[in-house]
Design a protein around this motif. Structure first.
Motif, PDB file in Angstrom:
ATOM      1  N   GLN A 155       0.835  -1.207   0.000  1.00 34.45           N
ATOM      2  CA  GLN A 155       0.000   0.000   0.000  1.00 34.45           C
ATOM      3  C   GLN A 155       0.870   1.256   0.000  1.00 34.45           C
ATOM      4  OE1 GLN A 155      -3.512   0.061   2.681  1.00 34.45           O
ATOM      5  NE2 GLN A 155      -2.686   1.975   3.504  1.00 34.45           N
ATOM      6  N   PHE A 156       1.899   1.243   0.827  1.00 35.57           N
ATOM      7  CA  PHE A 156       2.816   2.381   0.909  1.00 35.57           C
ATOM      8  C   PHE A 156       3.557   2.581  -0.406  1.00 35.57           C
ATOM      9  CE2 PHE A 156       6.983   4.191   1.524  1.00 35.57           C
ATOM     10  CZ  PHE A 156       6.772   5.260   2.380  1.00 35.57           C
ATOM     11  N   LEU A 157       4.105   1.504  -0.977  1.00 43.35           N
ATOM     12  CA  LEU A 157       4.899   1.617  -2.200  1.00 43.35           C
ATOM     13  C   LEU A 157       4.054   2.022  -3.406  1.00 43.35           C
ATOM     14  CD1 LEU A 157       7.169  -1.510  -1.693  1.00 43.35           C
ATOM     15  CD2 LEU A 157       7.890   0.889  -1.616  1.00 43.35           C
ATOM     16  N   THR A 162       3.957  12.007   0.812  1.00 46.19           N
ATOM     17  CA  THR A 162       4.946  13.056   0.578  1.00 46.19           C
ATOM     18  C   THR A 162       5.906  13.180   1.761  1.00 46.19           C
ATOM     19  OG1 THR A 162       3.322  14.280  -0.726  1.00 46.19           O
ATOM     20  CG2 THR A 162       5.254  15.492   0.039  1.00 46.19           C
ATOM     21  N   ASP A 163       7.203  13.268   1.453  1.00 45.23           N
ATOM     22  CA  ASP A 163       8.261  13.454   2.454  1.00 45.23           C
ATOM     23  C   ASP A 163       8.435  12.270   3.416  1.00 45.23           C
ATOM     24  OD1 ASP A 163       8.938  15.963   1.473  1.00 45.23           O
ATOM     25  OD2 ASP A 163       7.420  16.958   2.707  1.00 45.23           O
ATOM     26  N   LEU A 193       7.509   6.802   8.756  1.00 46.17           N
ATOM     27  CA  LEU A 193       8.756   7.523   9.011  1.00 46.17           C
ATOM     28  C   LEU A 193       8.896   8.655   8.003  1.00 46.17           C
ATOM     29  CD1 LEU A 193      11.152   4.439   9.439  1.00 46.17           C
ATOM     30  CD2 LEU A 193       9.731   5.574  11.176  1.00 46.17           C
ATOM     31  N   ASN A 194       9.198   9.844   8.483  1.00 41.14           N
ATOM     32  CA  ASN A 194       9.315  11.001   7.602  1.00 41.14           C
ATOM     33  C   ASN A 194      10.760  11.488   7.491  1.00 41.14           C
ATOM     34  OD1 ASN A 194       6.466  11.114   7.169  1.00 41.14           O
ATOM     35  ND2 ASN A 194       6.250  12.068   9.189  1.00 41.14           N
ATOM     36  N   LYS A 195      11.037  12.197   6.428  1.00 37.93           N
ATOM     37  CA  LYS A 195      12.392  12.674   6.152  1.00 37.93           C
ATOM     38  C   LYS A 195      12.926  13.592   7.243  1.00 37.93           C
ATOM     39  CE  LYS A 195      11.955  12.388   1.100  1.00 37.93           C
ATOM     40  NZ  LYS A 195      11.941  13.151  -0.181  1.00 37.93           N
TER      41      LYS A 195
END
Length: 212
Positions: A155-157, A162-163, A193-195
């Motif tokens: 689902q994520f891929l 964004t980010d 997890l975000n940048k």
């Protein structure tokens, strides 16, 4: 009267402490039992030594991938077109179980046994509080930390927020993919997890059915 009230209050605090200790101890024992049960066979990989340089570049050797006979929750092609490298400890049984599960869901996985997993978690931006027993990195650079269900990886891929840099399942929740133990299940959260180092809830898993 005040004396008895004081005694009852102290007794209640003592009892509460004992109950809390029992709950924490039981949860820890259950997690260790699930992971230990997974580690029933010898390691399928050769150890890889990691040398830390100024830029934290680690050198690893290729090894054979995890066995295909690992117990899985399902068999599908959710991750059919996904290739990834899994960094793990040589003696981690539940890591091998998760890799077997992911492969049975279509993931093309290469595993590496490493001496210091923290180097790879730092390299790929996994926050300390989000860490688990293995780190998976796809060929396009997304990170999946710990026992993430294939459903949410796919689902994520398919539509990366964004980010974001990936997903994580902190620690080792009993009943998550690769951590099956009898009929036990501990609700857990899949974290995004975000940048910028921040995290947020991507999915709340309240039952085994939600992992499928």
């Amino acid at each position: 009267m005040r004396h008895y009230t004081h005694v009852l209050s102290n007794g209640h605090s003592w009892l509460s402490g004992r109950v809390l200790l029992l709950v924490v101890t039981s949860s820890l024992s259950l997690t260790l039992a699930a992971c230990s049960q997974s580690n029933t066979s010898g390691s399928d990989s050769q150890p890889v030594k990691v040398e830390q340089s100024a830029t934290q570049n680690a050198q690893v050797q290729n090894e054979s991938s995890a066995p295909t006979n690992a117990p899985v929750n399902s068999s599908s092609s959710l991750l059919k077109n996904v290739s990834a490298t899994v960094y793990k400890d040589a003696n981690c049984g539940c890591c091998k179980e998760w890799v077997g599960y992911a492969k049975n869901n279509g993931l093309s996985a290469t595993t590496h046994d490493v001496e210091d997993l923290s180097l790879f978690k730092e390299r790929y931006g996994v926050p300390q509080q989000m860490r688990s027993c293995h780190t998976t990195v796809t060929t396009n650079g997304y990170v999946f930390e710990g026992h993430v269900p294939a459903k949410y990886m796919a689902q994520f891929l398919a539509n990366p927020p964004t980010d974001s840099i990936g997903l994580a399942v902190p620690s080792m929740p009993v009943g998550s993919p690769g951590m099956e133990y009898q009929d036990k299940f501990m609700p857990y959260k899949v974290m995004q997890l975000n940048k910028d180092g921040s995290t947020q809830v991507y999915a709340a898993i309240e039952s085994p059915a939600q992992q499928m």
